[in-house]
Scaffold this motif. Structure first.
Motif, PDB file in Angstrom:
ATOM      1  N   THR A 131       0.351  -3.288 -10.619  1.00 35.14           N
ATOM      2  CA  THR A 131      -0.144  -4.532 -10.025  1.00 35.14           C
ATOM      3  C   THR A 131       0.036  -5.699 -10.986  1.00 35.14           C
ATOM      4  OG1 THR A 131      -1.796  -3.287  -8.767  1.00 35.14           O
ATOM      5  CG2 THR A 131      -2.131  -5.648  -8.972  1.00 35.14           C
ATOM      6  N   PRO A 169      -5.462   2.275  -1.825  1.00 35.87           N
ATOM      7  CA  PRO A 169      -4.529   1.854  -2.877  1.00 35.87           C
ATOM      8  C   PRO A 169      -3.956   0.477  -2.553  1.00 35.87           C
ATOM      9  CG  PRO A 169      -4.127   4.132  -2.265  1.00 35.87           C
ATOM     10  CD  PRO A 169      -5.128   3.593  -1.284  1.00 35.87           C
ATOM     11  N   GLY A 170      -4.019  -0.434  -3.480  1.00 40.32           N
ATOM     12  CA  GLY A 170      -3.535  -1.789  -3.248  1.00 40.32           C
ATOM     13  C   GLY A 170      -4.563  -2.711  -2.631  1.00 40.32           C
ATOM     14  N   ALA A 179      -4.304   7.678 -12.571  1.00 42.67           N
ATOM     15  CA  ALA A 179      -3.892   6.973 -11.358  1.00 42.67           C
ATOM     16  C   ALA A 179      -4.365   5.522 -11.382  1.00 42.67           C
ATOM     17  CB  ALA A 179      -4.438   7.698 -10.127  1.00 42.67           C
ATOM     18  N   SER A 180      -5.597   5.298 -11.865  1.00 47.19           N
ATOM     19  CA  SER A 180      -6.134   3.942 -11.934  1.00 47.19           C
ATOM     20  C   SER A 180      -5.333   3.085 -12.908  1.00 47.19           C
ATOM     21  CB  SER A 180      -7.606   3.974 -12.359  1.00 47.19           C
ATOM     22  OG  SER A 180      -8.379   4.690 -11.427  1.00 47.19           O
ATOM     23  N   THR A 194       0.825  -1.203   0.000  1.00 50.50           N
ATOM     24  CA  THR A 194       0.000   0.000   0.000  1.00 50.50           C
ATOM     25  C   THR A 194       0.860   1.255   0.000  1.00 50.50           C
ATOM     26  OG1 THR A 194      -1.782  -1.124   1.154  1.00 50.50           O
ATOM     27  CG2 THR A 194      -1.768   1.258   1.253  1.00 50.50           C
ATOM     28  N   LEU A 210       2.781   2.105  -3.178  1.00 47.40           N
ATOM     29  CA  LEU A 210       1.972   2.717  -4.236  1.00 47.40           C
ATOM     30  C   LEU A 210       1.720   4.196  -4.001  1.00 47.40           C
ATOM     31  CD1 LEU A 210      -0.682  -0.117  -4.763  1.00 47.40           C
ATOM     32  CD2 LEU A 210       1.265   0.427  -6.220  1.00 47.40           C
ATOM     33  N   ILE A 265       2.433   6.893  -6.637  1.00 49.00           N
ATOM     34  CA  ILE A 265       1.459   7.120  -7.711  1.00 49.00           C
ATOM     35  C   ILE A 265       0.755   8.451  -7.487  1.00 49.00           C
ATOM     36  CG2 ILE A 265      -0.694   6.302  -8.761  1.00 49.00           C
ATOM     37  CD1 ILE A 265       0.195   3.470  -8.245  1.00 49.00           C
ATOM     38  N   GLU A 318      -1.853   2.305 -11.382  1.00 48.85           N
ATOM     39  CA  GLU A 318      -1.932   1.285 -10.333  1.00 48.85           C
ATOM     40  C   GLU A 318      -2.187  -0.084 -10.939  1.00 48.85           C
ATOM     41  OE1 GLU A 318      -5.202   0.356  -7.044  1.00 48.85           O
ATOM     42  OE2 GLU A 318      -3.979   2.097  -6.524  1.00 48.85           O
ATOM     43  N   GLU A 319      -3.078  -0.147 -11.928  1.00 51.12           N
ATOM     44  CA  GLU A 319      -3.376  -1.407 -12.607  1.00 51.12           C
ATOM     45  C   GLU A 319      -2.128  -1.965 -13.288  1.00 51.12           C
ATOM     46  OE1 GLU A 319      -5.448  -2.182 -16.786  1.00 51.12           O
ATOM     47  OE2 GLU A 319      -6.899  -1.600 -15.255  1.00 51.12           O
TER      48      GLU A 319
END
Length: 393
Positions: A175, A368-369, A167-168, A142, A145, A148, A171-172
């Motif tokens: 991951t 996040p995460g 941001a999405s 978490t 991230l 970001i 993060e994607e």
């Protein structure tokens, strides 16, 4: 200045202005220092600036300091002749954009001063450190991230666009890259396989939907052209594949292939791997996660216990919310006898997250995460529902 007390941001910004090495540094120049502090890796062993050496700051407080300094550097890189007040207002607007459904940062709309709002926003970004997640892998992921936020803030300032989608996507991508990296290990033991399975179950809701089809082609890394974006992806992946003080050939080949995909020099890839190794070797006694001979086992067991405890504590309300959602009940039932389509999986994810938002104790799933924990939530749900639901299993 105490990052855990009210009014700390106003005081700290004055301290920053008195230190030209921090006040005038660009984000590109600060990034290597942020790595040395551990901020990029999710564990702030140190802070870029500690104005009062008589105080002993916690990791959480050091994380707050590093995050604020990085966000300020991103702002000054994009905006000339700006004041601290301008920076605060822009950052609050940025966090309002990220909170598109007005739930996570609902306090931002309350009538209070801007500094107080920002202190609460930054506290909310790392609040998992105060719960039962403290000092385990979820906490590390978490907080790793958090950078970001910095890149998304810079994107928001430069392009004047809503940063939520950026941001999405970032993060994607990270991951999914971590999933591919974990899956690259040549010889996986029982807990390596559990960890890969957990990541695979999480990212199936995005563009990498199964181990068989997972590849760089699904990551769309070409969208990230800024050198800092590329470096961050590489550094976080190098950190993620570490789990036994060494990299096997499959992991080394993967990280090198990732560097090539990002169009980075081989020397940069080697440096990234070495810096992660040096950081862990230096601070492994201070970071609980790295003390375990098999962190994958620790992660799986710890998060399973955590999610199970949260579900049991919220059993009645969770059952009511799920059973009232007819579409979700149907999809969960069908998932026991067939593979859901990508669209159906996304609907399950979205509806579960909506339910989690309505139950404060389950807010960890929207951090996040937090998406990585959703498969565990789904795993325990059948135990809550009537026996008729399990007849298909």
């Amino acid at each position: 200045m105490n990052p855990s007390s009210s009014g700390w941001i106003a005081k700290f910004l004055k301290d920053i202005d008195l230190d030209p090495t921090i006040a005038n540094a660009s984000l590109d120049n600060l990034y290597p220092q942020l790595k040395k502090t551990g901020f990029i890796y999710g564990n702030s062993i140190d802070a870029l600036l500690i104005p009062n050496t008589k105080l002993s700051y916690s990791q959480e407080e050091k994380t707050k300091i590093n995050l604020l300094i990085a966000l300020r550097a991103a702002y000054l890189d994009a905006i000339e002749n700006a004041t601290n007040e301008d920076f605060i207002e822009a950052l609050l607007e940025f966090y309002k954009y990220l909170d598109s459904k007005k739930s996570y940062f609902s306090f931002l709309s309350l009538p209070t001063n801007s500094y107080d709002k920002l202190e609460k926003a930054i506290h909310a970004r790392i609040q998992t450190n105060e719960s039962i997640f403290k000092k385990n892998f979820s906490h590390l992921l978490t907080n790793a991230l958090l950078f970001i936020d910095v890149l998304a803030f810079e994107y928001y300032l430069v392009y004047d666009n809503n940063p939520f989608q950026y941001a999405s996507l970032f993060e994607e991508s990270i991951t999914n890259t971590v999933f591919l990296a974990l899956n690259s290990k040549q010889e996986k033991n029982e807990y390596d396989q559990l960890l890969v399975k957990l990541f695979a179950s999480s990212v199936r809701y995005t563009k990498v939907s199964s181990e068989g089809e997972a590849s760089f082609d699904h990551l769309e890394l070409q969208k990230f052209k800024d050198p800092l974006e590329k470096q961050y992806i590489l550094d976080l992946t190098s950190m993620a594949v570490w789990n036994d003080e060494r990299l096997d050939q499959g992991e080394i080949d993967f990280v090198q292939a990732l560097g090539a995909e990002l169009q980075m020099q081989k020397e940069a890839v080697t440096t990234s791997i070495n810096e992660v190794h040096d950081f862990i070797d230096t601070y492994k006694d201070e970071i609980t996660f790295f003390k375990y001979s098999n962190p994958a086992q620790h992660f799986y067991n710890q998060t399973s216990r955590t999610v199970r405890l949260l579900i049991l504590r919220n059993r009645k309300r969770l059952i009511r919310e799920i059973t009232e959602s007819k579409d979700l009940m149907i999809l969960l039932g069908q998932s026991t006898v067939r593979e859901l389509s990508a669209e159906e999986k996304q609907r399950v994810k979205n509806q579960l997250l909506d339910i989690c938002k309505s139950i404060p104790s389950l807010a960890i799933f929207i951090l996040p995460g937090g998406g990585i924990l959703l498969p565990l939530l789904i795993k325990f749900i059948p135990q809550l529902l009537p026996s008729a639901f399990n007849e298909n299993k």
